[in-house]
Design a protein around this motif. Structure first.
Motif, PDB file in Angstrom:
ATOM      1  N   THR A   1      -9.110   4.083  -4.507  1.00  0.00           N
ATOM      2  CA  THR A   1      -9.648   5.446  -4.417  1.00  0.00           C
ATOM      3  C   THR A   1     -10.695   5.679  -5.503  1.00  0.00           C
ATOM      4  O   THR A   1     -11.658   6.420  -5.289  1.00  0.00           O
TER       5      THR A   1
ATOM      6  N   LEU B   1      -5.658  -0.381   5.597  1.00  0.00           N
ATOM      7  CA  LEU B   1      -6.264   0.648   4.741  1.00  0.00           C
ATOM      8  C   LEU B   1      -6.879   1.773   5.577  1.00  0.00           C
ATOM      9  O   LEU B   1      -6.830   2.949   5.209  1.00  0.00           O
TER      10      LEU B   1
ATOM     11  N   ASP C   1      -2.775  -1.452  -7.133  1.00  0.00           N
ATOM     12  CA  ASP C   1      -2.391  -0.048  -7.053  1.00  0.00           C
ATOM     13  C   ASP C   1      -3.428   0.724  -6.246  1.00  0.00           C
ATOM     14  O   ASP C   1      -4.633   0.506  -6.381  1.00  0.00           O
ATOM     15  N   ARG C   2      -2.919   1.643  -5.463  1.00  0.00           N
ATOM     16  CA  ARG C   2      -3.792   2.401  -4.581  1.00  0.00           C
ATOM     17  C   ARG C   2      -4.941   3.066  -5.329  1.00  0.00           C
ATOM     18  O   ARG C   2      -6.045   3.185  -4.819  1.00  0.00           O
ATOM     19  N   TYR C   3      -4.698   3.494  -6.564  1.00  0.00           N
ATOM     20  CA  TYR C   3      -5.753   4.250  -7.241  1.00  0.00           C
ATOM     21  C   TYR C   3      -6.977   3.412  -7.555  1.00  0.00           C
ATOM     22  O   TYR C   3      -8.063   3.955  -7.746  1.00  0.00           O
TER      23      TYR C   3
ATOM     24  N   THR D   1       2.275   5.144   0.118  1.00  0.00           N
ATOM     25  CA  THR D   1       1.559   4.799  -1.116  1.00  0.00           C
ATOM     26  C   THR D   1       0.817   6.015  -1.658  1.00  0.00           C
ATOM     27  O   THR D   1       0.370   6.869  -0.889  1.00  0.00           O
TER      28      THR D   1
ATOM     29  N   SER E   1       2.862   3.002  -5.813  1.00  0.00           N
ATOM     30  CA  SER E   1       1.428   2.779  -6.010  1.00  0.00           C
ATOM     31  C   SER E   1       0.979   1.455  -5.403  1.00  0.00           C
ATOM     32  O   SER E   1      -0.218   1.218  -5.262  1.00  0.00           O
ATOM     33  N   ASP E   2       1.918   0.614  -5.019  1.00  0.00           N
ATOM     34  CA  ASP E   2       1.637  -0.779  -4.673  1.00  0.00           C
ATOM     35  C   ASP E   2       1.252  -0.901  -3.198  1.00  0.00           C
ATOM     36  O   ASP E   2       2.070  -0.719  -2.304  1.00  0.00           O
ATOM     37  N   LEU E   3      -0.003  -1.259  -2.952  1.00  0.00           N
ATOM     38  CA  LEU E   3      -0.467  -1.340  -1.564  1.00  0.00           C
ATOM     39  C   LEU E   3       0.274  -2.411  -0.771  1.00  0.00           C
ATOM     40  O   LEU E   3       0.529  -2.239   0.422  1.00  0.00           O
TER      41      LEU E   3
ATOM     42  N   ILE F   1      -6.384   5.286   3.492  1.00  0.00           N
ATOM     43  CA  ILE F   1      -6.361   5.107   2.042  1.00  0.00           C
ATOM     44  C   ILE F   1      -7.775   5.203   1.473  1.00  0.00           C
ATOM     45  O   ILE F   1      -7.975   5.772   0.399  1.00  0.00           O
TER      46      ILE F   1
ATOM     47  N   GLN G   1      -3.971   3.869   7.339  1.00  0.00           N
ATOM     48  CA  GLN G   1      -3.267   4.721   6.374  1.00  0.00           C
ATOM     49  C   GLN G   1      -4.214   5.729   5.723  1.00  0.00           C
ATOM     50  O   GLN G   1      -3.779   6.492   4.868  1.00  0.00           O
TER      51      GLN G   1
END
Lengths: 443, 443
Positions: free
Chosen positions: B25, B81, B20-22, A203, A191-193, B86, B84
């Protein structure tokens, strides 16, 4: 390539200050005594595995190589050392010119280790090699602890992917190293960018409970998420009522919904119930991701449940009960005088109080039985027996100060799978036991 | 002051990727849904203390303030970002302009906390506040774990100084934060040069066993060390025979020898024996430092021994069995629409599976009895009762994006001593028990 040149947010200009003060005062005293140039061999090893563990996993080798390359004393650091009177002028001058020009051999990353395995060997003058102690141990002790936990979780998960989600449970930069070590140990993504940025680890992540709570109701939240992230996103279904949420999730996203995530409750029960519900709704391909305080035992307990992926946080980044290894960095041999050709003499602490070690520069090999299964970790100080010559474990990492063993992280990850597969079957039992291989010393 | 401008080896250009990516998002989906600007309140709290602990210690507040200030998305991060995929283009544009412009209140560093204490409150738009979740939790969970262990060790050590020596047992940057948190919790100094450099914590250290082994005999090693570091240095006396070494140490350095360090063996027995020997040799002022796998229990067991200082490594930096706290960052209130004036509505996760929380923006106060001893942690969502108005615990840390509560680390250290002294006496028992104060919720 100097990692500092990359200007990455997870690098630092120099690793030289990640050092205990006594390393520098020892250099000062040895410089004055004329002993600083004595050729010396330091080895990293551990006297024991964490209680009950069957094997250790070498993590952090690539980071050690970065640290050795970056280990320089710039003006700001030297000014600090001078102002604090940590070392004297001759030592400051010596540090200003410092770069490591010696040799490093070690177990490659992802390899298995046991008590007494000479995991890393650093050879150079006393002064140049002693300085690296603290940062090498920091990296290997931390990263190997996480890699070992990851390996156990990967065994428990079998073919199901593992997602590293522990950033919030550890120091923000330890988290990046932890994601890296988890990947080596068998995790698939993070989860870690920062870990994705620095190490190209895939990720993942979509939403938290806060996103659902932000909206006027769960349907609005799901609709917003699907509108933005697409119908193949992962919807979090345990903010209110799981059954209601799953029904709504498939209504909103359609049966192509990528996954649902369950982050609380009785995961075994919920996974079965949600799988049945998804199937009944025609969402047979929608996956179930579970993420709630998992460790290797909880993962194993879900082996028979219809779970498609595990997200692991706290227990991974804290080494599943063992957040550090007990690796030490010990002088095992040194010359009686300066000069590259002076013969090396084995040395070791000898007090009655324990913490003794075996002197002498060591080799290591993993002996296999007739079926090719590992049966002993053999460590010696003399000639390598011919039958073990092609089973040696240490590889050259740094030659006269130049890193010679860079490799992609995936190589370490694959090496770990192979190394673990070469152990006796009992290695992958999660229950407590002795190290799966004995360590044999030969003179 | 932006910490990145200091070019310190323990800082990083941006903290935005420690995320964290979330979080990203969720921002994307909320931007698209028109809910990203809803005024939101997030709170950091923990549902429990580590098993058996009587109180928690807030560590890392100063580092959180650095992290919030540094939280910017520069070109390199945005390119990552984008590459990827993201987040989408509108989100990238929003992130490029990002800086936190909201408010943060929290328990000041060194303060005590209990289950349910609203340790930190972050208020702003949903998007700007949700982004900070991961890095805030990383810092508070790590630093508070170390501060709590340090506090217990400080209680056990009484007036004797504690030296932080754990760098080699944890990630190299976690080590710097650990030395900082240990100082807040009551330690006096650190072996870690980076911690001295970054946080002005006094550094200490003289020599390791390797220094003795480097030399042809112990006398040569002691002579070299005293010649360079002076007669008031600390000599390590357990490489071979402790009694021989102590005798030699006083011969070489004279009775003004600063200290001897014992790093193995039966410390209780050795401390008594060495003290007697030093006194007999006329070295009454020579101190005894012990450093061998100590934790708070081992320190307490040496209370009656003639020990002058303790060096602590592994157990300190790994939180003495609890390397992380279980702090979470939860949305507790949000507006139904955009705009600063929209009224806030309490929200909370409600599923049957646990992990529920109490909605609403909270205050906290520590109620004291007639003798001025704390008797309850009172947490509420409504008006603060008049009798608790001057006992409130949260202080303003960030006002409309500007940090307003910088303080020297020593201030946090002193605050911790005062806060702990205000608890019932049973708070400082090392034995396992319940939190020493109950947490009372008032509507």
């Amino acid at each position: 390539m100097n990692a500092a040149d990359l200007r990455l947010p997870v690098d630092v200009p120099s690793t030289a200050l990640f050092t205990d003060r006594y390393e520098l005062t020892m250099v000062q005293a040895a410089l004055r005594a004329g002993t600083a140039d004595r050729r010396s061999v330091f080895e990293v090893f551990t006297r024991r595995l964490p209680h009950g563990r069957r094997y250790g996993v070498v993590g952090g080798i690539g980071r050690v190589l970065d640290a050795v390359e970056n280990f320089r004393f710039d003006r700001g650091v030297l000014d600090f050392l001078a102002a604090q009177q940590i070392v004297d002028e001759p030592t400051l001058a010596w540090l200003a010119d410092y770069r490591f020009r010696g040799d490093v051999w070690g177990y490659p990353e992802g390899e298995i280790y046991f008590p007494g395995s000479p995991i890393m060997r650093v050879e150079g003058t006393f002064a140049e090699a002693v300085l690296l102690e603290t940062v090498i141990l920091s990296i290997l002790n931390h990263d190997s602890a996480v890699a070992a936990a990851a390996s156990r979780m990967a065994v428990a998960a079998g073919d199901r992917p593992l997602i590293e989600m522990g950033a919030r449970r550890t120091h923000e930069l330890a988290a990046v190293a932890a994601a890296r070590a988890a990947f080596v140990g068998g995790f698939s993504s993070t989860s870690d960018l920062a870990a994705g940025f620095r190490y190209n680890i895939p990720t993942v992540g979509t939403s938290a409970h806060a996103f659902t709570l932000l909206h006027d109701n769960e349907r609005d939240a799901f609709t917003a998420q699907v509108a933005s992230l697409g119908g193949t996103t992962t919807l979090l279904v345990d903010t209110y009522d799981v059954t209601e949420a799953v029904k709504m999730a498939v209504e909103v996203a359609g049966p192509q919904l990528g996954a649902v995530r369950i982050d609380s409750g009785d995961l075994l029960l919920l996974a079965h119930r949600v799988r049945q519900q998804l199937d009944d709704l025609g969402a047979q391909d929608t996956r179930i991701v579970v993420t709630s305080d998992l460790d290797e035992y909880a993962i194993a307990s879900l082996a028979a449940a219809p779970v498609d992926a595990y997200g692991v946080g706290t227990q991974l980044v804290t080494g599943s009960g063992h957040p550090t290894c007990s690796m030490v960095y010990k002088l095992v041999a040194r010359a009686d005088s300066s000069g590259e050709d002076a013969p090396l003499r084995p040395v070791a602490k000898k007090s009655m109080g324990g913490k003794t070690s075996i002197g002498g520069r060591k080799w290591a090999a993993r002996r296999v039985d007739a079926d090719g299964v590992a049966e002993a970790e053999v460590v010696g100080t003399g000639e390598v027996p011919a039958e073990l010559a092609d089973r040696q474990l240490l590889v050259e990492l740094v030659r006269r100060g130049e890193v010679v063993a860079r490799e992609p992280l995936a190589t370490a990850r694959e090496r770990h799978v192979r190394a673990r597969a070469g152990l006796p079957l009992s290695a992958t039992q999660l229950s407590r036991g002795e190290p799966v291989l004995p360590t044999e010393y030969v003179g």
